[in-house]
Write an enzyme that holds these catalytic residues in place. Structure first.
Site, PDB file in Angstrom:
ATOM      1  N   TRP A 149     107.326  76.283  47.690  1.00  0.00           N
ATOM      2  CA  TRP A 149     106.683  77.584  47.865  1.00  0.00           C
ATOM      3  C   TRP A 149     107.543  78.697  47.267  1.00  0.00           C
ATOM      4  O   TRP A 149     108.096  79.553  47.969  1.00  0.00           O
ATOM      5  CB  TRP A 149     106.417  77.852  49.360  1.00  0.00           C
ATOM      6  CG  TRP A 149     105.479  76.852  49.984  1.00  0.00           C
ATOM      7  CD1 TRP A 149     104.559  76.073  49.331  1.00  0.00           C
ATOM      8  CD2 TRP A 149     105.364  76.527  51.378  1.00  0.00           C
ATOM      9  NE1 TRP A 149     103.882  75.278  50.237  1.00  0.00           N
ATOM     10  CE2 TRP A 149     104.352  75.540  51.501  1.00  0.00           C
ATOM     11  CE3 TRP A 149     106.005  76.984  52.533  1.00  0.00           C
ATOM     12  CZ2 TRP A 149     103.986  74.999  52.734  1.00  0.00           C
ATOM     13  CZ3 TRP A 149     105.632  76.444  53.762  1.00  0.00           C
ATOM     14  CH2 TRP A 149     104.629  75.471  53.843  1.00  0.00           C
TER      15      TRP A 149
ATOM     16  N   ASN B  66     102.335  76.013  38.748  1.00  0.00           N
ATOM     17  CA  ASN B  66     100.956  76.356  39.102  1.00  0.00           C
ATOM     18  C   ASN B  66     100.798  77.529  40.064  1.00  0.00           C
ATOM     19  O   ASN B  66      99.863  78.302  39.945  1.00  0.00           O
ATOM     20  CB  ASN B  66     100.279  75.122  39.709  1.00  0.00           C
ATOM     21  CG  ASN B  66      98.869  75.405  40.171  1.00  0.00           C
ATOM     22  OD1 ASN B  66      98.004  75.719  39.360  1.00  0.00           O
ATOM     23  ND2 ASN B  66      98.633  75.343  41.480  1.00  0.00           N
TER      24      ASN B  66
ATOM     25  N   GLU C  61      91.654  74.060  37.876  1.00  0.00           N
ATOM     26  CA  GLU C  61      92.711  74.810  37.199  1.00  0.00           C
ATOM     27  C   GLU C  61      92.795  76.270  37.633  1.00  0.00           C
ATOM     28  O   GLU C  61      93.865  76.864  37.655  1.00  0.00           O
ATOM     29  CB  GLU C  61      92.494  74.746  35.674  1.00  0.00           C
ATOM     30  CG  GLU C  61      92.804  73.360  35.116  1.00  0.00           C
ATOM     31  CD  GLU C  61      92.288  73.143  33.701  1.00  0.00           C
ATOM     32  OE1 GLU C  61      91.825  74.125  33.067  1.00  0.00           O
ATOM     33  OE2 GLU C  61      92.329  71.993  33.236  1.00  0.00           O
TER      34      GLU C  61
ATOM     35  N   ASP D  43      97.565  81.231  42.672  1.00  0.00           N
ATOM     36  CA  ASP D  43      97.407  80.463  41.440  1.00  0.00           C
ATOM     37  C   ASP D  43      97.715  81.317  40.209  1.00  0.00           C
ATOM     38  O   ASP D  43      96.918  82.174  39.806  1.00  0.00           O
ATOM     39  CB  ASP D  43      95.968  79.938  41.382  1.00  0.00           C
ATOM     40  CG  ASP D  43      95.848  78.707  40.523  1.00  0.00           C
ATOM     41  OD1 ASP D  43      96.184  77.615  41.012  1.00  0.00           O
ATOM     42  OD2 ASP D  43      95.440  78.839  39.356  1.00  0.00           O
TER      43      ASP D  43
ATOM     44  N   ASP E 188     105.391  69.596  39.279  1.00  0.00           N
ATOM     45  CA  ASP E 188     104.464  69.570  40.406  1.00  0.00           C
ATOM     46  C   ASP E 188     103.053  70.005  39.976  1.00  0.00           C
ATOM     47  O   ASP E 188     102.908  70.822  39.062  1.00  0.00           O
ATOM     48  CB  ASP E 188     105.001  70.550  41.466  1.00  0.00           C
ATOM     49  CG  ASP E 188     104.263  70.461  42.774  1.00  0.00           C
ATOM     50  OD1 ASP E 188     104.346  69.408  43.429  1.00  0.00           O
ATOM     51  OD2 ASP E 188     103.600  71.455  43.142  1.00  0.00           O
TER      52      ASP E 188
ATOM     53  N   LYS F 179      98.030  68.862  37.125  1.00  0.00           N
ATOM     54  CA  LYS F 179      96.602  68.845  36.768  1.00  0.00           C
ATOM     55  C   LYS F 179      95.908  70.170  37.100  1.00  0.00           C
ATOM     56  O   LYS F 179      94.751  70.374  36.733  1.00  0.00           O
ATOM     57  CB  LYS F 179      95.888  67.695  37.487  1.00  0.00           C
ATOM     58  CG  LYS F 179      95.716  67.911  38.983  1.00  0.00           C
ATOM     59  CD  LYS F 179      94.894  66.802  39.620  1.00  0.00           C
ATOM     60  CE  LYS F 179      94.623  67.115  41.078  1.00  0.00           C
ATOM     61  NZ  LYS F 179      93.973  66.011  41.798  1.00  0.00           N
ATOM     62  N   HIS F 180      96.634  71.057  37.795  1.00  0.00           N
ATOM     63  CA  HIS F 180      96.041  72.344  38.170  1.00  0.00           C
ATOM     64  C   HIS F 180      96.282  73.433  37.125  1.00  0.00           C
ATOM     65  O   HIS F 180      96.021  74.608  37.377  1.00  0.00           O
ATOM     66  CB  HIS F 180      96.541  72.784  39.547  1.00  0.00           C
ATOM     67  CG  HIS F 180      96.061  71.877  40.650  1.00  0.00           C
ATOM     68  ND1 HIS F 180      94.785  71.946  41.151  1.00  0.00           N
ATOM     69  CD2 HIS F 180      96.666  70.856  41.292  1.00  0.00           C
ATOM     70  CE1 HIS F 180      94.636  71.008  42.087  1.00  0.00           C
ATOM     71  NE2 HIS F 180      95.760  70.337  42.191  1.00  0.00           N
TER      72      HIS F 180
ATOM     73  N   GLU G   7     103.126  65.480  37.771  1.00  0.00           N
ATOM     74  CA  GLU G   7     102.409  64.940  38.926  1.00  0.00           C
ATOM     75  C   GLU G   7     100.925  65.209  38.725  1.00  0.00           C
ATOM     76  O   GLU G   7     100.494  66.363  38.711  1.00  0.00           O
ATOM     77  CB  GLU G   7     102.866  65.623  40.222  1.00  0.00           C
ATOM     78  CG  GLU G   7     102.116  65.112  41.435  1.00  0.00           C
ATOM     79  CD  GLU G   7     101.926  66.135  42.556  1.00  0.00           C
ATOM     80  OE1 GLU G   7     101.656  65.718  43.681  1.00  0.00           O
ATOM     81  OE2 GLU G   7     102.033  67.358  42.305  1.00  0.00           O
TER      82      GLU G   7
END
Ligand SMILES: *[C@@H]1O[C@H](CO)[C@@H](O)[C@H](O)[C@H]1NC(C)=O
Ligand SMILES: *[C@@H]1O[C@H](CO)[C@@H](O)[C@H](O)[C@H]1NC(C)=O
Ligand SMILES: *[C@@H]1O[C@H](CO)[C@@H](O)[C@H](O)[C@H]1NC(C)=O
Ligand SMILES: *[C@@H]1O[C@H](CO)[C@@H](O)[C@H](O)[C@H]1NC(C)=O
Ligand SMILES: *[C@@H]1O[C@H](CO)[C@@H](O)[C@H](O)[C@H]1NC(C)=O
Ligand SMILES: *[C@@H]1O[C@H](CO)[C@@H](O)[C@H](O)[C@H]1NC(C)=O
Ligand SMILES: *[C@@H]1O[C@H](CO)[C@@H](O)[C@H](O)[C@H]1NC(C)=O
Ligand SMILES: *[C@@H]1O[C@H](CO)[C@@H](O)[C@H](O)[C@H]1NC(C)=O
Ligand SMILES: *[C@@H]1O[C@H](CO)[C@@H](O)[C@H](O)[C@H]1NC(C)=O
Length: 536
Positions: free
Chosen positions: A103, A141, A187, A200, A231, A234-235, A255
């Protein structure tokens, strides 16, 4: 024991310290993953309790890791993946404190719970001195802030504390991911939830992209990082990654939490490496009980190998991590556990072991799978510690014996629902999921020409010997469902670090010789360096 080395090394090591490691340099590596807060305390003490359910800092530090590098290295690991190092949100959230490091609040400062800048430098220096690589976990991300006034109202989010992205406009407009099949949703909407929304980052914005590219370049250089674990990869849009990874100038593994091989394979094109989640799902299923399917595991592995950019090479194979229930929360049948643990070590991938697995830890879902390691007293007599040691040593011996070991793909010489013969010459692994309570014997038929005719073959897990048939086939039959990890005796004598009594031509005998640690030390230095030193 390590006394002689320091005088020989500094000049040679200095040369490699200035360069980050390339993907090829990672191929033969073996990674130990720690949650920095949970691995070791700075003062080496072991009695301080850690209540995982509280989700608070328990006190582990970079110094703690530095002090316990022997523990990690003696198991045969030559790389360590540590938690993200940047400053995290300090306030307690609806999900506790940011002890795991995911975080981020200020990407230009360090998380002082883990120690000082000097402590981090000391860790990296100590690792490089031993020829070990540091893999740094990073998050691009999202960053994190808590809603003002304990509210769950997203409009009250306070971005002012976040550095350097302290304006709402630096983030995608708030939305929850509702459809994981919609990649735009994945995303551009936010992960987390209303109680702790993970802001995000707008990674479509050119200035933000440039800032992140500069940031990663700097942090890799500043701390001599050898590789990255990225980390929530894929986002972020795929075309963000090539420039980012190039800017980092080092090996990276993303990841991508998915059981879909095709979906995950696309990220090997843009990042290079991924964590092999698509194989983790069938791996776990295969060894959960005798009802699992080893043939299905082999089939998935072949699919993954065909679709990933570099085959399974440069992906990370794992049985556990900080996001998934530990394997022993599913079954404590030690035969199943030892078989499942072996997969990452006999696969083409880079094996990753999550700290605590070697101590038999059983925590299930997050946060229970993030136990403190210190109460174990770093006990090296545990059966799984020895299991890991033997698997790492066997893999290193095979790599030393065959220059194409880390580039030639594995094959399956036989497969069924309950048995698997994995071949990576000169290593053969026999896996079964019948479990320890099976009364029937397990048999594996290893085909002709696998071994040299009539050669001595050693199961390095118990140092028992067998003799191949004149045609190089071998029929192996065991009770109790234990896996077998086979190497020709000739390979053992060369490596000289496991089953040395057998390798020297004597009778079966278990254990490592005192020479073992020396050979491991040479091994860690990398082949070229090792050879150079040997000739001095
Ligand atoms: C902790 O252990 C390390 C490595 O054995 C040692 O160098 C260090 O002095 C120890 N620190 C304390 C406070 O005991
Ligand atoms: C975070 O904690 C500090 C001190 O504990 C407090 O002053 C501040 O208001 C908190 N911030 C938020 C956003 O809750
Ligand atoms: C803080 O929360 C309370 C209760 O939810 C609310 O009545 C109050 O208006 C909030 N204050 C601010 C400054 O948002
Ligand atoms: C912050 O973002 C708002 C839009 O959300 C914009 O109007 C404003 O100019 C931004 N401030 C800075 C300093 O960039
Ligand atoms: C996908 O998600 C985006 C962002 O949430 C949304 O605007 C779009 O309508 C969605 N597309 C489909 C086909 O649902
Ligand atoms: C797997 O991912 C691919 C590529 O994203 C997609 O086309 C396919 O539908 C997915 N398969 C399943 C079963 O979801
Ligand atoms: C196990 O997997 C193989 C390969 O995917 C499949 O052919 C076989 O039918 C499966 N066995 C069972 C019992 O489902
Ligand atoms: C087999 O595993 C069970 C746990 O599933 C355990 O209770 C038992 O002691 C084990 N037996 C042997 C011989 O390891
Ligand atoms: C080395 O690996 C290659 C590819 O798997 C294999 O063809 C060869 O026989 C192996 N050599 C030895 C000595 O094991």
């Amino acid at each position: 024991m390590f006394g002689k080395i320091p005088t020989l090394l500094p000049a040679l090591l200095l040369a490699r310290c200035v360069l980050s490691a390339t993907p090829d340099e990672w191929r033969g590596r073996s990674i130990y993953q720690v949650v920095t807060d949970r691995f070791a305390l700075a003062d080496n003490s072991t009695s301080q309790p850690c209540d995982v359910s509280a989700r608070k800092y328990c006190g582990g530090t970079w110094k703690g890791i530095t002090n316990h590098l022997d523990y990690i290295q003696n198991m045969g690991f030559d790389a360590v993946w540590i938690s993200p190092v940047v400053e995290n949100i300090e306030n307690e959230t609806a999900y506790g404190e940011a002890y795991h490091g995911y975080w981020a609040q200020d990407i230009y400062s360090l998380n002082n719970h883990f120690g000082s800048k000097d402590d981090l430098n000391e860790l990296v220096t100590a690792m490089h001195f031993r020829g070990m690589y540091l893999m740094l976990d990073i998050v691009v991300n999202h960053l994190v802030s808590v809603p003002k006034n304990g509210s769950t109202d997203i409009q009250t989010l306070d971005f002012s504390l976040i550095q350097p992205f302290s304006n709402a406009s630096d983030y995608h407009p708030y939305c929850e991911i509702t459809d994981y099949n919609n990649q735009t949703d994945v995303e551009q909407c936010w992960i987390g939830d209303k109680k702790l929304p993970l802001a995000d980052l707008n990674t479509e914005d050119k200035d933000i992209v440039n800032t992140m590219n500069e940031w990663v370049k700097d942090i890799v250089k500043k701390y001599n990082v050898d590789g990255l674990r990225i980390d929530t990869a894929k986002h972020i849009r795929k075309d963000f990654w090539p420039e980012f990874v190039a800017s980092a100038g080092t090996f990276a593994m993303g990841e991508v939490l998915s059981d879909n091989t095709t979906y995950t394979a696309a990220y090997t094109e843009v990042i290079g490496g991924v964590l092999d989640y698509p194989t983790w799902f069938p791996l776990t299923a295969a060894f959960t009980s005798p009802k699992g399917n080893l043939s299905a595991l082999a089939t998935s592995a072949v699919q993954a190998r065909k679709q990933y950019k570099n085959g399974a090479f440069l992906t990370g194979a794992f049985l556990e991590n900080h996001d998934q229930p530990r394997f022993q929360s599913i079954t404590q049948d030690q035969a199943l556990v030892k078989n499942a643990m072996m997969w990452p070590f006999v696969h083409d991938s880079i094996p990753i072991l999550y700290y605590g697995q070697e101590q038999g830890y059983t925590g299930n879902n997050d946060p229970n799978n993030r136990e403190a390691l210190w109460p174990s007293n770093f006990d090296t007599s545990k059966p799984l510690v020895n299991h890991v040691k033997a698997m790492n040593a066997a893999r290193k011996a095979a790599i030393a014996a065959n220059s194409s070991y880390t580039t030639a793909p594995m094959s399956f010489l036989a497969q069924s629902d309950n048995g698997l013969v994995v071949s990576k010459p000169p290593l053969v692994a026999l896996l079964t999921n019948v479990g320890n309570s099976s009364t029937a014997a397990t048999t594996w038929d290893i085909p002709a020409s696998t071994f040299k005719g009539s050669e001595t073959v050693v199961n390095v897990l118990d140092c028992k010997t067998m003799t191949a048939a004149p045609d190089g086939s071998l029929h192996v039959r065991v009770q109790g469902g234990m896996p077998q990890l086979l190497l020709p005796g000739s390979v053992l004598s060369k490596s000289g670090n496991l089953c040395t009594k057998v390798a020297a031509g004597g009778k079966s005998g278990a254990g490592f010789s005192t020479q073992a640690s020396w050979s491991l030390v040479w091994g860690f230095l990398g082949l070229g360096l090792g050879k150079a030193l040997m000739h001095m």
